[in-house]
Design a protein around this motif. Structure first.
Motif, short mmCIF file in Angstrom:
data_model
loop_
_atom_site.label_atom_id
_atom_site.label_comp_id
_atom_site.label_asym_id
_atom_site.label_seq_id
_atom_site.Cartn_x
_atom_site.Cartn_y
_atom_site.Cartn_z
N GLN A 291 0.82 -1.21 0.00
CA GLN A 291 0.00 0.00 0.00
C GLN A 291 0.86 1.26 0.00
O GLN A 291 0.39 2.34 0.35
N SER A 292 2.11 1.13 -0.36
CA SER A 292 3.00 2.29 -0.35
C SER A 292 2.71 3.21 -1.53
O SER A 292 1.99 2.85 -2.46
N MET A 293 3.31 4.39 -1.52
CA MET A 293 3.07 5.38 -2.55
C MET A 293 3.72 4.98 -3.88
O MET A 293 4.83 4.48 -3.90
N SER A 294 3.01 5.25 -4.95
CA SER A 294 3.55 5.04 -6.29
C SER A 294 4.28 6.30 -6.74
O SER A 294 3.69 7.39 -6.74
N ASN A 295 5.53 6.14 -7.12
CA ASN A 295 6.29 7.30 -7.61
C ASN A 295 5.65 7.90 -8.86
O ASN A 295 5.61 9.12 -9.03
N GLU A 296 5.15 7.04 -9.72
CA GLU A 296 4.54 7.50 -10.96
C GLU A 296 3.30 8.35 -10.69
O GLU A 296 3.13 9.44 -11.26
N ILE A 297 2.44 7.86 -9.79
CA ILE A 297 1.22 8.60 -9.45
C ILE A 297 1.59 9.90 -8.73
O ILE A 297 1.00 10.97 -8.98
N THR A 298 2.57 9.83 -7.85
CA THR A 298 3.00 11.02 -7.10
C THR A 298 3.54 12.09 -8.03
O THR A 298 3.21 13.27 -7.90
N GLU A 299 4.37 11.67 -8.97
CA GLU A 299 4.93 12.63 -9.92
C GLU A 299 3.85 13.28 -10.77
O GLU A 299 3.89 14.49 -11.05
N ARG A 300 2.86 12.49 -11.16
CA ARG A 300 1.74 13.04 -11.93
C ARG A 300 0.94 14.03 -11.09
O ARG A 300 0.54 15.10 -11.58
N ALA A 301 0.71 13.68 -9.83
CA ALA A 301 -0.04 14.57 -8.93
C ALA A 301 0.68 15.90 -8.75
O ALA A 301 0.06 16.97 -8.81
N LEU A 302 1.97 15.84 -8.53
CA LEU A 302 2.75 17.06 -8.33
C LEU A 302 2.77 17.91 -9.59
O LEU A 302 2.70 19.14 -9.53
N HIS A 303 2.88 17.24 -10.74
CA HIS A 303 2.89 17.97 -12.00
C HIS A 303 1.58 18.72 -12.22
O HIS A 303 1.57 19.86 -12.72
N ASN A 304 0.47 18.11 -11.83
CA ASN A 304 -0.85 18.69 -12.10
C ASN A 304 -1.38 19.58 -10.97
O ASN A 304 -2.45 20.17 -11.10
N CYS A 305 -0.65 19.67 -9.87
CA CYS A 305 -1.14 20.46 -8.73
C CYS A 305 -1.10 21.95 -9.04
O CYS A 305 -0.13 22.47 -9.58
#
Length: 496
Positions: A291-305
């Motif tokens: 259940q750890s964080m996905s780097n790919e999803i995190t990077e996408r989230a940061l890009h779109n924030c």
């Protein structure tokens, strides 16, 4: 206190909300320079009292899973990054922030979207009526920010969010958001000197206050701080019986959706947000690595924030707007450097639109901006247009003959930090004072245009009718809000 009749009208809610004393009025009423005096303890007592009257027990509040963030600079941005990361990972998020830019409902968000006007009306009157019916006298109602804090907690529980991202209002130890008893994860962003009347005049007192959100056994994180501030934070972590971790760099690599934010500022806030989210996920899932964080999803989230009003760039036909709500010495220094760097290849003329609120030292802030070599400087009030102004809450309201009812007071051109009667002449006098400070600065660019205007719109019109400009707007978050209400009026129609 004025009596209000329950109405389904959103504007009626705003009128009732504006009748409550604002944080700015609260700050102005306090003359203390100590961060640990007795009156501050009454704040949390009052919040607990009103929570109980609203039907929200502390035991019920314990059910919220919270990430709590304090700090002087970057706490809103860090919260926004954290909310976006967890939302992109599929969690239902609540986000409570302050101040707002255009509408008060921005402060309470579900999955990144401000609560709708219908929901705002429903929850507002439910809480307001419960408190109003139980008050002991006409003044026995919570302050403006206390009310919104209670309302945010109520909404987050009703909406059954998985995680609530809570931004501290002012300080930490005595901030009304610190009524929370069970907080698994807390963060403290970069510290600086601000709100000295409430928090104290030294970085150590401010650090003591910010560190007050630590809870026994919580995961506590901060970024590199001045030596004495870090020493204080470490002492507070020992006192609060939790471990403090210092976050310097994140292993997450991403390209922001704008090249405007200074990389070192971006990295600090991103690194802290990533640490907060990883800690929250680890606690929620008992360190289950699946259940750890996905780097790919995190990077996408940061890009779109998106976090409007902070290192924001918006291009128009004749004006490119560079918006940053910097209002402390440290943040203004960064803001000036950012503006010079991002416009260094531009052929447009340079302009500044400036206003500062409260008791902040305008002269020190302006001295940091003179190196930008502006061709035109506009000193304006925080009023949006000749027919619109910001009430004490910051809410846009219609003016009649330059007058507006804000709470119990009838104000002329009301602005967010009003406490007493202010005429447009008084507001312009402050602008003229800022202009005189600017003209006394040594080394500034000669032959510049320097003007004052009663509204933001009039300043923009003046600039638009001249040449093409790169316009830096800074000094006040309320000023940014007034400008965005003109150039991006549908800001709250979508998630951030």
């Amino acid at each position: 206190m004025q009596h209000f009749t329950k109405s389904q009208d959103y504007e009626a809610c705003i009128e009732a909300l504006n009748s409550l004393q604002t944080n700015a009025q609260y700050i102005k009423a306090k003359t203390t320079t100590s961060g640990d005096d007795n009156h501050n303890g009454d704040q949390l007592f009052q919040v607990r009292k009103y929570l109980n009257r609203a039907g929200l027990s502390l035991d019920k509040l314990d059910e919220l899973s919270v990430i709590h963030v304090a700090g002087t600079k970057g706490k809103g941005t860090t919260c926004a990054f954290s909310e976006k990361i967890l939302r992109e990972h599929g969690y239902r998020t609540g986000f409570f922030s302050s101040p707002h830019l255009i509408e008060v409902r921005e402060r309470i968000r579900i999955n990144g979207v401000p609560i709708g006007k219908a929901d705002f009306v429903k929850y507002f009157w439910k809480i307001y009526s419960a408190l109003d019916q139980q008050k002991s006298d006409n003044h026995d109602m919570p302050l403006y920010f206390r009310f919104l804090t209670i309302m945010a907690f109520f909404v987050f529980l009703e909406k059954k969010v998985d995680v609530a991202i809570i931004e501290v209002g002012i300080g930490g130890e005595f901030d009304c958001t610190n009524v929370l008893r069970k907080v698994p994860v807390i963060g403290i962003t970069s510290l600086g000197i601000d709100h000295v009347k409430l928090l104290g005049p030294t970085i150590e007192k401010i650090a003591w206050n910010k560190g007050g959100i630590m809870k026994e056994g919580c995961r506590a994180f901060t970024v590199p701080q001045p030596e004495t501030a870090m020493k204080t934070l470490k002492e507070r972590s020992i006192e609060k019986k939790c471990q403090l971790e210092v976050i310097e760099n994140s292993d997450i690599k991403f390209t922001p959706n704008t090249s405007s934010c200074p990389p070192h500022i971006l990295n600090l806030n991103v690194s802290l947000a990533v640490a907060l989210c990883r800690a929250w996920l680890a606690i929620k899932h008992n360190n289950n690595l699946t259940q750890s964080m996905s780097n790919e999803i995190t990077e996408r989230a940061l890009h779109n924030c998106r976090w409007p009003g902070r290192f924001q760039v918006k291009h128009d036909r004749t004006i490119s707007y560079y918006l940053d709500g910097a209002h402390t010495l440290e943040s203004i220094i960064i803001c000036a450097s950012w503006f010079k760097d991002i416009t260094k290849h531009s052929k447009r003329k340079k302009a500044l639109m400036f206003n500062v609120t409260g008791d902040r030292n305008a002269e020190k802030l302006l001295k940091q901006l003179q190196s930008c070599e502006f061709d035109t400087i506009l000193f304006v009030t925080n009023v949006a247009t000749p027919i619109k102004a910001l009430s004490n809450s910051g809410e846009l309201v219609v003016l009649k003959h330059y007058r507006v009812t804000a709470g119990e007071r009838v104000l002329s051109f009301s602005i967010p930090d009003n406490t007493y009667f202010k005429s447009i002449d008084e507001l312009l006098q402050k602008c003229s004072f800022h202009k005189q400070l600017w003209l006394k600065i040594e080394g500034r660019k000669e032959a510049e245009i320097c003007e004052t205007f009663p509204t933001v719109e009039q300043g923009i019109t003046f600039l638009s009718n001249r040449e093409e400009y790169d316009l830096l707007v800074t000094g006040s978050v309320q000023l940014i809000g007034s400008l965005l209400s003109i150039i991006d009026p549908h800001l709250n129609d979508y998630s951030w």
